[in-house]
Design an enzyme around this catalytic site. Structure first.
Site, short mmCIF file in Angstrom:
data_model
loop_
_atom_site.label_atom_id
_atom_site.label_comp_id
_atom_site.label_asym_id
_atom_site.label_seq_id
_atom_site.Cartn_x
_atom_site.Cartn_y
_atom_site.Cartn_z
N LYS A 1 -35.17 -93.62 61.79
CA LYS A 1 -36.05 -92.54 61.33
C LYS A 1 -36.41 -91.58 62.46
O LYS A 1 -36.58 -90.38 62.23
CB LYS A 1 -37.31 -93.15 60.71
CG LYS A 1 -37.08 -93.91 59.41
CD LYS A 1 -36.72 -93.00 58.25
CE LYS A 1 -35.28 -92.94 57.91
NZ LYS A 1 -34.99 -92.05 56.76
N ASN B 1 -31.90 -87.09 51.45
CA ASN B 1 -32.97 -87.91 50.92
C ASN B 1 -32.71 -89.42 51.00
O ASN B 1 -33.63 -90.21 51.17
CB ASN B 1 -33.22 -87.50 49.46
CG ASN B 1 -34.10 -88.49 48.72
OD1 ASN B 1 -35.32 -88.44 48.80
ND2 ASN B 1 -33.48 -89.42 47.98
N TYR C 1 -35.13 -99.83 61.82
CA TYR C 1 -35.53 -98.77 60.88
C TYR C 1 -36.21 -97.63 61.63
O TYR C 1 -35.88 -96.44 61.43
CB TYR C 1 -36.48 -99.34 59.83
CG TYR C 1 -37.03 -98.31 58.87
CD1 TYR C 1 -36.22 -97.70 57.93
CD2 TYR C 1 -38.38 -97.95 58.90
CE1 TYR C 1 -36.71 -96.75 57.04
CE2 TYR C 1 -38.90 -97.01 58.02
CZ TYR C 1 -38.06 -96.42 57.09
OH TYR C 1 -38.56 -95.48 56.22
N ASP D 1 -21.34 -92.76 49.24
CA ASP D 1 -21.83 -93.94 49.95
C ASP D 1 -22.00 -93.54 51.41
O ASP D 1 -21.03 -93.35 52.13
CB ASP D 1 -20.84 -95.09 49.80
CG ASP D 1 -21.28 -96.35 50.55
OD1 ASP D 1 -22.31 -96.30 51.26
OD2 ASP D 1 -20.59 -97.38 50.44
N LYS E 1 -24.69 -95.27 37.81
CA LYS E 1 -26.13 -95.08 38.00
C LYS E 1 -26.49 -93.61 38.12
O LYS E 1 -27.55 -93.18 37.65
CB LYS E 1 -26.59 -95.85 39.24
CG LYS E 1 -26.54 -97.36 39.07
CD LYS E 1 -27.02 -98.08 40.33
CE LYS E 1 -26.98 -99.59 40.13
NZ LYS E 1 -27.41 -100.32 41.35
#
Length: 325
Positions: free
Chosen positions: A210, A108, A206, A81, A58
């Site tokens: 963050k 990112n 999540y 990974d 990819k």
């Protein structure tokens, strides 16, 4: 007190300076904002861009697409990974053994609202991928980053609107999110970090990861003053992240698809501007700050500016990584 509320004018094509001689690494560079960042950097002639991707296939496919627009782009896929410390150590060793410098480290990549689970090394999957993986990668690359930061950079051209510098201007940019506001009340539930944290729910897990991105960037800026470190919120951008958020109810993903169809989300080529701005602009970028798009500071939650929590997270993370290294 920071009170700026107006977005900084920034257009990638004209406001990214010449990047001659610079080396850049972007995690999650094969898709979405990461891929767009690689493309925008490639237009400005860096010496090398490392495109981090879990899949070499990819990653190479993304490079082929980027070279359709920038034929001479010097891009190298880096198998990476972030849920695997072994993969991270291998990737870092590749960079350290082949790159004489590293000017921009763009953290990112990330996952969002996934079902409960653990990384290969036993951390809650979102925290382990979004925070621990990037923290280990940065720690391993820190010798190269600091070496670059003390290197005289007379060969790199400066654009007229950026302040010239006698030494290299080295950046570490961490992609966080306004989702940090969905972190648990305590901010970081330390007892949950090496469990699947099912009780927090997919969104709570999540939000915790963050928030960790913001706090860790804040503390890294203190620990490494020779670097410029920033955390950024890209905005509500049209990427595949929500589609991969399998822990989110189907109705929410459906609403997202409707928003995409109505063009209510920011397209990727606009959403990437905040992280690019933070990585190249010298005017206005304060190390340790969290920015809304584009370049708007002061938007972190009270937990996101909690220095004691940032210190605790830093010390906890360093202790964990010490076992690895």
């Amino acid at each position: 007190m920071i009170c700026q509320t107006k977005s900084v004018a920034f257009e990638s094509e004209k406001d990214i300076p010449p990047l001659d001689g610079k080396v850049i690494l972007v995690t999650g560079g094969n898709v979405g904002l990461g891929k767009q960042a690689v493309l925008e950097y490639a237009r400005h002639n860096p010496s090398l861009i490392w495109l981090g991707s879990r899949s070499i296939q990819k990653g190479n496919a993304a490079i082929d697409e980027i070279r359709q627009q920038v034929p001479n782009a010097v891009i190298q896929v880096l198998e990476l990974d972030l849920s695997s410390f072994a993969s991270i150590k291998k990737a870092a060793a590749t960079v350290l053994s082949t790159s004489p410098r590293l000017d921009i480290l763009m953290l990112n990549a990330g996952i969002m609202a996934t079902p409960p689970g653990l990384t290969k090394d036993g951390y809650e999957s979102q925290f382990g991928t979004n925070h621990m993986g990037h923290a280990l990668l940065t720690k391993l690359l820190l010798p190269l980053l600091t070496k670059t930061a003390t290197t005289t950079d007379s060969t790199i051209k400066q654009s007229s609107h950026l302040a010239p510098s006698a030494v290299a201007d080295v950046r570490v940019i961490s992609l966080s999110s306004d989702g940090h506001n969905m972190a648990p009340k305590a901010g970081i539930v330390f007892d949950s970090l090496k469990t699947d944290a099912e009780a927090l729910g997919p969104v709570g897990r999540y939000g915790q990861s963050k928030l960790a991105n913001i706090l860790w960037a804040r503390q890294l800026a203190r620990a490494q003053p020779q670097l410029t470190v920033a955390a950024v919120h890209p905005g509500v951008v049209q990427t595949s992240l929500m589609e991969r958020a399998t822990g989110v109810p189907a109705v929410v993903r459906g609403m997202t698809r409707v928003a995409v169809g109505l063009n209510l989300l920011t397209p990727v080529d606009r959403g990437v501007r905040n992280q690019l701005w933070a990585s190249v602009a010298t005017v206005g970028v304060v190390s340790g700050e969290f920015y809304h798009p584009v370049g708007i500071p002061g938007k972190a939650s009270p937990l996101g500016t909690d220095d004691e929590l940032a210190r605790r997270l830093w010390e906890w993370t360093e202790k964990e990584l010490g076992h690895v290294l």
